[in-house]
Design a protein around this motif. Structure first.
Motif, PDB file in Angstrom:
ATOM      1  N   ASP A 173      56.547  59.088  47.958  1.00 21.37           N
ATOM      2  CA  ASP A 173      57.386  60.240  48.268  1.00 21.37           C
ATOM      3  C   ASP A 173      58.731  60.067  47.584  1.00 21.37           C
ATOM      4  N   ASN A 177      59.967  58.241  51.779  1.00 19.76           N
ATOM      5  CA  ASN A 177      59.708  58.595  53.158  1.00 19.76           C
ATOM      6  C   ASN A 177      58.221  58.469  53.445  1.00 19.76           C
ATOM      7  N   ARG A 263      61.628  60.941  58.943  1.00 19.53           N
ATOM      8  CA  ARG A 263      61.921  62.345  58.715  1.00 19.53           C
ATOM      9  C   ARG A 263      60.917  63.269  59.397  1.00 19.53           C
ATOM     10  N   TYR A 266      61.957  65.936  61.921  1.00 25.94           N
ATOM     11  CA  TYR A 266      62.409  67.262  61.507  1.00 25.94           C
ATOM     12  C   TYR A 266      61.243  68.253  61.496  1.00 25.94           C
ATOM     13  N   MET A 341      60.802  71.091  52.217  1.00 29.58           N
ATOM     14  CA  MET A 341      61.922  70.172  51.986  1.00 29.58           C
ATOM     15  C   MET A 341      61.722  68.861  52.740  1.00 29.58           C
ATOM     16  N   ILE A 342      61.221  68.943  53.957  1.00 30.56           N
ATOM     17  CA  ILE A 342      60.993  67.737  54.756  1.00 30.56           C
ATOM     18  C   ILE A 342      59.963  66.837  54.089  1.00 30.56           C
ATOM     19  N   ASP A 344      59.436  66.652  50.918  1.00 32.52           N
ATOM     20  CA  ASP A 344      59.865  66.368  49.548  1.00 32.52           C
ATOM     21  C   ASP A 344      59.049  67.119  48.509  1.00 32.52           C
ATOM     22  N   GLN A 347      63.380  69.772  46.860  1.00 32.72           N
ATOM     23  CA  GLN A 347      64.504  68.867  47.084  1.00 32.72           C
ATOM     24  C   GLN A 347      64.986  68.946  48.536  1.00 32.72           C
ATOM     25  N   PHE A 348      65.043  67.786  49.194  1.00 32.40           N
ATOM     26  CA  PHE A 348      65.440  67.742  50.592  1.00 32.40           C
ATOM     27  C   PHE A 348      66.938  67.924  50.729  1.00 32.40           C
ATOM     28  N   SER A 349      67.320  68.799  51.644  1.00 33.47           N
ATOM     29  CA  SER A 349      68.728  69.011  51.975  1.00 33.47           C
ATOM     30  C   SER A 349      68.811  69.260  53.473  1.00 33.47           C
ATOM     31  N   LEU A 350      69.467  68.376  54.186  1.00 32.64           N
ATOM     32  CA  LEU A 350      69.553  68.498  55.634  1.00 32.64           C
ATOM     33  C   LEU A 350      70.258  69.789  56.037  1.00 32.64           C
ATOM     34  N   VAL A 353      67.794  72.594  55.700  1.00 32.73           N
ATOM     35  CA  VAL A 353      66.795  72.525  56.762  1.00 32.73           C
ATOM     36  C   VAL A 353      67.369  73.091  58.056  1.00 32.73           C
TER      37      VAL A 353
END
Length: 396
Positions: A173, A177, A263, A266, A341-342, A344, A347-350, A353
């Motif tokens: 990942d 992750n 993760r 989430y 996003m979670i 991947d 692109q992950f961005s909190l 999200v």
């Protein structure tokens, strides 16, 4: 809590169909999870090959023996029509013809017109067999040029080509992750469809039953406040939604023991928020009191519509901009966007999200408000009518 208890009595009749849907979803998810968690190793494919040796020499026999080691040999008659039929019906993948003069040409270093073949155009077997033959001929030719005899060259070539490296297929990942892999993200990816199908079909039908005219008028004649009645309906619906969602989370834990680490939390929260959204959607649908056949139609339209438009069944990447512009007005789009996003996939961005969470909650709040307005307009007439009838009865 009379309304609350009555709701669950009505729900009992719908639970078998809901459980069937849940079991089917778990079964499919278990099959997919089992296939994706197996040790991924590369294995060379074995083809069904027939060989027609027109040269019939020791050299051509050596080539045939070499091919037999990594493929399955099928004996058929050397007739063009029979060969073509065998390829068409997939009894064989490749028909190799070792042309006459093969031994003389390879000893002389001439590699032109050594073979003929019958095969499907642009198929895997063409590439595979072409690579095998090229490697064998070039290896024998190289050893012959080193001064070895043909037998020695063939033996050395077979030893060299039989060396296999162990290849493991590995995918990491993007953020390392390991607790929420792309494979297991599919469990959450397809969950919205089954949530919509189960929750709306059960909750909406129960609420429609509770809102039938006779029951509604009887409730309005009682001392129960409208706010208390509505609150108990929402509470019963939420409890059912929570139980269904919890069953999915327990099933996910069985399929992937590390689902509650890293993760993946989430994704769990994302699914819970969407389940709440679907619950409010079911209450809103029930406010219009659709008939059973209409309710089934609404359930399928909402479930399949959001699944195809929002990226549940079809990846978002292949959807057109026009489709996505419409999908943004549906809560499933924001669920899928957060899930991608979670996992991947994107692109992950909190922050993004969390934004998806808030937008979904906004949908839920909007549907609660609309439901309250619909119920106030739709059922206030029942209370007024009941009061008028009471006053008329008192005068007489």
């Amino acid at each position: 809590m009379q309304v609350f208890k009555a709701m669950f009595k009505v729900m009992r009749s719908r639970l078998p169909s809901a459980l069937i849907g849940i079991v089917c979803f778990f079964a499919i998810s278990a099959i997919i999870a089992n296939a994706s968690t197996k040790e991924n190793k590369f294995e060379a494919s074995r083809l069904n090959v027939c060989i027609f040796d027109e040269d019939d020499t020791a050299e051509s026999h050596a080539l045939a023996d070499f091919i037999k080691k990594s493929n399955d040999i099928v004996e058929i008659e050397n007739d063009r029509d029979i060969i073509i039929d065998s390829i068409y019906y997939k009894r064989i993948d490749y028909a190799l013809i070792i042309n006459k003069g093969y031994a003389e040409k390879i000893k002389a270093g001439d590699t032109a017109d050594l073979f003929g073949s019958y095969h499907l155009s642009d198929s895997f077997s063409v590439v595979y067999m072409g690579q095998v033959l090229d490697e064998y001929v070039n290896s024998v030719k190289a050893y012959l040029s080193m001064g070895k005899t043909f037998d020695e060259a063939v033996a050395s070539a077979e030893v060299a080509l039989s060396q296999n490296a162990e290849v493991n297929m590995f995918r990491a990942d993007n953020a390392g992750n390991s607790h929420f892999s792309v494979d297991f993200a599919g469990y959450f990816q397809y969950m919205p469809y089954i949530l919509v199908s189960i929750i709306i079909s059960v909750v909406s039908l129960v609420l429609v039953t509770m809102n039938k005219k006779d029951i509604r008028y009887r409730t309005n004649c009682s001392c129960m406040k409208e706010s208390s009645y509505t609150f108990q309906l929402f509470l019963g619906s939420f409890l059912f939604v929570f139980v269904i969602w919890l069953m999915f989370m327990i099933g996910g834990m069985i399929l992937n023991k590390e689902v509650y680490t890293g993760r993946a939390w989430y994704a769990v929260l994302n699914s819970f928020i969407f389940a709440v959204v679907v619950g409010t959607m079911a209450v809103l649908v029930a406010s219009f009191e659709p008939k059973d056949n209409v309710l089934n139609l609404i359930t399928q339209v909402l479930g399949l519509g959001m699944s195809f438009f929002c990226g549940i069944f079809i990846p978002v990447e292949v959807l057109s901009d026009k489709v996505l512009s419409v999908a943004r007005f549906l809560p499933a789009y924001w669920y899928v966007r957060a899930n991608n996003m979670i996992a991947d996939i994107t692109q992950f961005s909190l922050n993004e999200v969390m934004q998806c969470y808030l937008i979904q909650l906004g949908f839920a709040a909007a549907m609660v408000i609309i439901t309250l307005l619909v119920r106030k307009v739709k059922y206030s007439g029942a209370a007024i009518g009941t009061a008028v009838k009471k006053a008329a009865a008192a005068e007489h």
